[in-house]
Design an enzyme around this catalytic site. Structure first.
Site, mmCIF file in Angstrom:
data_model
loop_
_atom_site.group_PDB
_atom_site.id
_atom_site.type_symbol
_atom_site.label_atom_id
_atom_site.label_comp_id
_atom_site.label_asym_id
_atom_site.label_seq_id
_atom_site.Cartn_x
_atom_site.Cartn_y
_atom_site.Cartn_z
ATOM 1 N N GLY A 1 20.359 -42.410 -35.315
ATOM 2 C CA GLY A 1 19.791 -41.546 -36.364
ATOM 3 C C GLY A 1 18.998 -40.437 -35.718
ATOM 4 O O GLY A 1 17.843 -40.185 -36.059
ATOM 5 N N GLU B 1 26.875 -36.272 -38.847
ATOM 6 C CA GLU B 1 26.675 -34.890 -39.297
ATOM 7 C C GLU B 1 28.015 -34.180 -39.425
ATOM 8 O O GLU B 1 28.995 -34.560 -38.783
ATOM 9 C CB GLU B 1 25.782 -34.150 -38.289
ATOM 10 C CG GLU B 1 24.410 -34.764 -38.102
ATOM 11 C CD GLU B 1 23.533 -34.717 -39.358
ATOM 12 O OE1 GLU B 1 23.836 -33.916 -40.269
ATOM 13 O OE2 GLU B 1 22.564 -35.499 -39.425
ATOM 14 N N LEU C 1 17.927 -44.849 -39.018
ATOM 15 C CA LEU C 1 18.965 -44.453 -39.974
ATOM 16 C C LEU C 1 18.396 -44.385 -41.383
ATOM 17 O O LEU C 1 17.566 -45.206 -41.760
ATOM 18 C CB LEU C 1 20.094 -45.488 -40.005
ATOM 19 C CG LEU C 1 21.048 -45.580 -38.831
ATOM 20 C CD1 LEU C 1 22.204 -46.502 -39.178
ATOM 21 C CD2 LEU C 1 21.573 -44.214 -38.431
ATOM 22 N N TYR D 1 8.663 -47.595 -54.224
ATOM 23 C CA TYR D 1 9.041 -47.742 -52.818
ATOM 24 C C TYR D 1 8.722 -49.161 -52.310
ATOM 25 O O TYR D 1 9.601 -50.006 -52.232
ATOM 26 C CB TYR D 1 8.368 -46.659 -51.947
ATOM 27 C CG TYR D 1 9.112 -46.454 -50.654
ATOM 28 C CD1 TYR D 1 9.904 -45.335 -50.444
ATOM 29 C CD2 TYR D 1 9.065 -47.420 -49.648
ATOM 30 C CE1 TYR D 1 10.631 -45.180 -49.276
ATOM 31 C CE2 TYR D 1 9.777 -47.273 -48.473
ATOM 32 C CZ TYR D 1 10.552 -46.149 -48.293
ATOM 33 O OH TYR D 1 11.267 -45.997 -47.135
ATOM 34 N N LYS E 1 13.340 -52.909 -46.693
ATOM 35 C CA LYS E 1 12.449 -52.726 -45.542
ATOM 36 C C LYS E 1 11.789 -54.042 -45.120
ATOM 37 O O LYS E 1 11.520 -54.256 -43.944
ATOM 38 C CB LYS E 1 11.398 -51.657 -45.854
ATOM 39 C CG LYS E 1 11.978 -50.250 -46.042
ATOM 40 C CD LYS E 1 12.570 -49.723 -44.749
ATOM 41 C CE LYS E 1 12.995 -48.289 -44.836
ATOM 42 N NZ LYS E 1 13.601 -47.798 -43.594
ATOM 43 N N VAL F 1 8.157 -34.895 -45.664
ATOM 44 C CA VAL F 1 9.384 -34.303 -46.185
ATOM 45 C C VAL F 1 10.516 -34.461 -45.183
ATOM 46 O O VAL F 1 10.436 -33.944 -44.069
ATOM 47 C CB VAL F 1 9.187 -32.788 -46.434
ATOM 48 C CG1 VAL F 1 10.391 -32.212 -47.174
ATOM 49 C CG2 VAL F 1 7.911 -32.516 -47.170
HETATM 50 P P1 NAD Z 1 16.670 -38.400 -42.218
HETATM 51 O O1 NAD Z 1 17.531 -38.308 -43.413
HETATM 52 O O2 NAD Z 1 15.956 -37.197 -41.754
HETATM 53 O O3 NAD Z 1 17.509 -38.973 -40.944
HETATM 54 C C1 NAD Z 1 18.532 -39.897 -41.067
HETATM 55 C C2 NAD Z 1 19.338 -39.960 -39.782
HETATM 56 O O4 NAD Z 1 20.332 -40.993 -39.939
HETATM 57 C C3 NAD Z 1 20.113 -38.677 -39.444
HETATM 58 O O5 NAD Z 1 20.121 -38.489 -38.042
HETATM 59 C C4 NAD Z 1 21.541 -38.985 -39.913
HETATM 60 O O6 NAD Z 1 22.569 -38.254 -39.238
HETATM 61 C C5 NAD Z 1 21.598 -40.458 -39.559
HETATM 62 N N1 NAD Z 1 22.630 -41.208 -40.305
HETATM 63 C C6 NAD Z 1 22.706 -41.449 -41.634
HETATM 64 N N2 NAD Z 1 23.786 -42.226 -41.901
HETATM 65 C C7 NAD Z 1 24.388 -42.481 -40.716
HETATM 66 C C8 NAD Z 1 25.532 -43.226 -40.313
HETATM 67 N N3 NAD Z 1 26.280 -43.891 -41.201
HETATM 68 N N4 NAD Z 1 25.863 -43.232 -39.006
HETATM 69 C C9 NAD Z 1 25.133 -42.566 -38.078
HETATM 70 N N5 NAD Z 1 24.021 -41.870 -38.399
HETATM 71 C C10 NAD Z 1 23.660 -41.822 -39.694
HETATM 72 O O7 NAD Z 1 15.657 -39.601 -42.537
HETATM 73 P P2 NAD Z 1 14.167 -39.950 -42.099
HETATM 74 O O8 NAD Z 1 13.273 -39.678 -43.256
HETATM 75 O O9 NAD Z 1 13.839 -39.415 -40.753
HETATM 76 O O10 NAD Z 1 14.289 -41.530 -42.040
HETATM 77 C C11 NAD Z 1 14.504 -42.247 -40.850
HETATM 78 C C12 NAD Z 1 13.856 -43.614 -41.026
HETATM 79 O O11 NAD Z 1 12.442 -43.446 -41.185
HETATM 80 C C13 NAD Z 1 14.355 -44.360 -42.273
HETATM 81 O O12 NAD Z 1 14.481 -45.717 -41.977
HETATM 82 C C14 NAD Z 1 13.234 -44.130 -43.269
HETATM 83 O O13 NAD Z 1 13.158 -45.124 -44.255
HETATM 84 C C15 NAD Z 1 12.025 -44.157 -42.341
HETATM 85 N N6 NAD Z 1 10.800 -43.528 -42.879
HETATM 86 C C16 NAD Z 1 10.846 -42.321 -43.497
HETATM 87 C C17 NAD Z 1 9.669 -41.792 -44.036
HETATM 88 C C18 NAD Z 1 9.656 -40.458 -44.759
HETATM 89 O O14 NAD Z 1 8.691 -40.179 -45.485
HETATM 90 N N7 NAD Z 1 10.640 -39.622 -44.568
HETATM 91 C C19 NAD Z 1 8.440 -42.486 -43.919
HETATM 92 C C20 NAD Z 1 8.434 -43.679 -43.203
HETATM 93 C C21 NAD Z 1 9.622 -44.207 -42.703
#
Ligand code: NAD
Length: 392
Positions: free
Chosen positions: A48, A75, A139, A235, A244, A274
């Site tokens: 990811g 992507e 991811l 959430y 989670k 964001v």
């Molecule tokens: P994001 O959407 O920015 O990134 C997702 C990544 O996963 C990307 O690199 C995408 O290409 C990859 N991806 C998705 N499906 C895929 C697949 N099938 N195969 C390969 N790659 C794949 O998301 P984010 O917000 O950075 O989230 C990443 C993690 O962090 C998640 O587990 C999310 O729950 C957690 N998180 C997010 C937040 C928030 O507020 N955004 C807060 C805490 C934790």
């Protein structure tokens, strides 16, 4: 092509290559300004790796730690008529800078849930990098095809147990309105756990372990958001929260199955901000606009790169990082402490259509949203023709 944002609902369907490269450069500049990290992992796999927290993790490992990085993402490349996705251009930007800096970087674009992609990673590690000492699992996906059965599971964003009505901000229509969310049924909960729970994280570590690609004392972490009362119904205590929770089970299982290598597996609890993933969650745009306002006033605001740099400094590069009562690497105190939450709750109760822009930092939210796709970046000429057919 001249590239201007095309926003559809909570997503932008195109991306600006120079803007994305500039955003990557800014994140590199940030970690380099903080100074090099000590005790850094040298071979890092980021699952990811192209956007959000995963990209920030890769940038920190490489540019503050000098690590070789192998990235995995899903992507879309550009075509003659359409731009690539933001993650495509971020990855191109990252590769260009890693190459300039003499850092090994390779990225495999495909479905991380599949056996084929896992095998490609194993082959690449064997050929190029050797054993990994850090595996980041970042991811965020709406669906997953089970690698054994071929069944497709879909995640749902719904409350658990009872219906929930709350405020939300519709970023498309620019209105605050109430939304009523029906509770998920058992099948929806189980499907969400299949997609966003810990099973695939375990499968990754199992595959790497079997291929003898885990270094002794290798660390691995998957990211979670825990939040507080305002976000729990949608959430923490909702379908996504159930998924989670499964990460905690998976972390314990990984530690057990990879005990011979003394693998340390942690769930890291990060702040809300964001990203493409969070923009899709009802309530989050409003909640994040309010926390941006409060945390910027408190001087505690952080984006992905600041939060992840701290995760590496305070936790991932420590031999025995401090964990919370659930064994997690907790990085979210600045958002979830009682004083900050009380300020956010007070704003939440007052916020209406009329006072939204005054009480919240929606301008900051919207800027960050556009920035995800390489737009609204100072110094980028959005009226100029830009080469969009970029590879890495
Ligand atoms: P994001 O959407 O920015 O990134 C997702 C990544 O996963 C990307 O690199 C995408 O290409 C990859 N991806 C998705 N499906 C895929 C697949 N099938 N195969 C390969 N790659 C794949 O998301 P984010 O917000 O950075 O989230 C990443 C993690 O962090 C998640 O587990 C999310 O729950 C957690 N998180 C997010 C937040 C928030 O507020 N955004 C807060 C805490 C934790």
């Amino acid at each position: 092509m001249i590239v201007k944002p095309k926003i559809r609902g909570f997503i932008c369907t195109n991306a600006h290559p120079i803007g994305c490269a500039t955003s990557v450069q800014q994140q590199i500049d940030y970690v380099q300004a903080q100074g090099a990290l000590n005790n850094t992992p040298k071979n890092v796999l980021v699952i990811g790796s192209s956007t959000g927290y995963g990209l920030a993790s890769r940038i920190t490992a490489a540019f503050a730690g000098g690590a070789n990085t192998l990235g995995v993402c899903f992507e879309k490349p550009p075509t003659e008529r359409k731009t690539g996705t933001a993650g495509w251009y971020n990855t191109a930007g990252f590769h260009a800078k890693a190459s300039e800096a003499g850092l090994y970087a390779k990225t495999l674009n495909g479905d991380a849930f599949s056996k084929e992609l896992k095998q490609q990673v194993i082959d690449t590690l064997k050929a190029d990098m050797g054993k990994v000492d850090l595996v980041i699992y970042s991811l965020a996906s709406p669906r997953r095809t089970d690698p054994e059965t071929g069944e497709v599971y879909k995640s749902t964003l719904k409350p658990v147990g009872q219906a929930y009505t709350t405020k939300t901000y519709d970023t498309d229509k620019n209105i605050i309105h109430e939304i009523a969310l029906d509770p998920a049924n058992e099948d929806e909960i189980q499907q969400t756990i299949k997609v966003m729970g810990g099973e695939d994280w375990e499968l990754w570590l199992e595959a790497l372990g079997k291929a003898d690609l885990l270094a002794d004392n290798c660390k691995t972490t998957a990211y979670t958001y825990v939040g507080k009362e305002l976000t729990w119904p949608i959430y923490g205590q909702a379908t996504i929260g159930k998924a989670k929770e499964d990460l905690d089970r998976a972390a314990a299982a990984i530690v057990k199955t990879q005990a011979a290598k003394n693998v340390q597996a942690y769930v890291s609890s990060l702040k809300a901000l964001v990203t493409q993933a969070s923009s899709a969650i009802p309530v989050m745009p409003l909640y994040i606009s309010l926390i941006y306002k409060v945390m910027k006033e408190e001087g505690t605001h952080q984006g992905c790169i600041e939060q992840i740099y701290d995760l590496f400094t305070d936790k991932l590069t420590q031999a025995h990082p401090e964990v919370d009562e659930l064994g997690r690497l907790y990085m979210n105190t600045k958002e979830t402490n009682d004083v900050t939450q009380a300020k956010i709750k007070a704003l939440w109760d007052q916020v209406t259509q009329e006072n939204f822009h005054e009480l919240s930092d929606y301008a900051g939210y919207h800027h960050e949203f556009l920035r995800l796709f390489g737009f609204d970046m100072a110094g980028v000429d959005y009226d100029a023709e830009v080469e969009t057919l970029i590879d890495w």
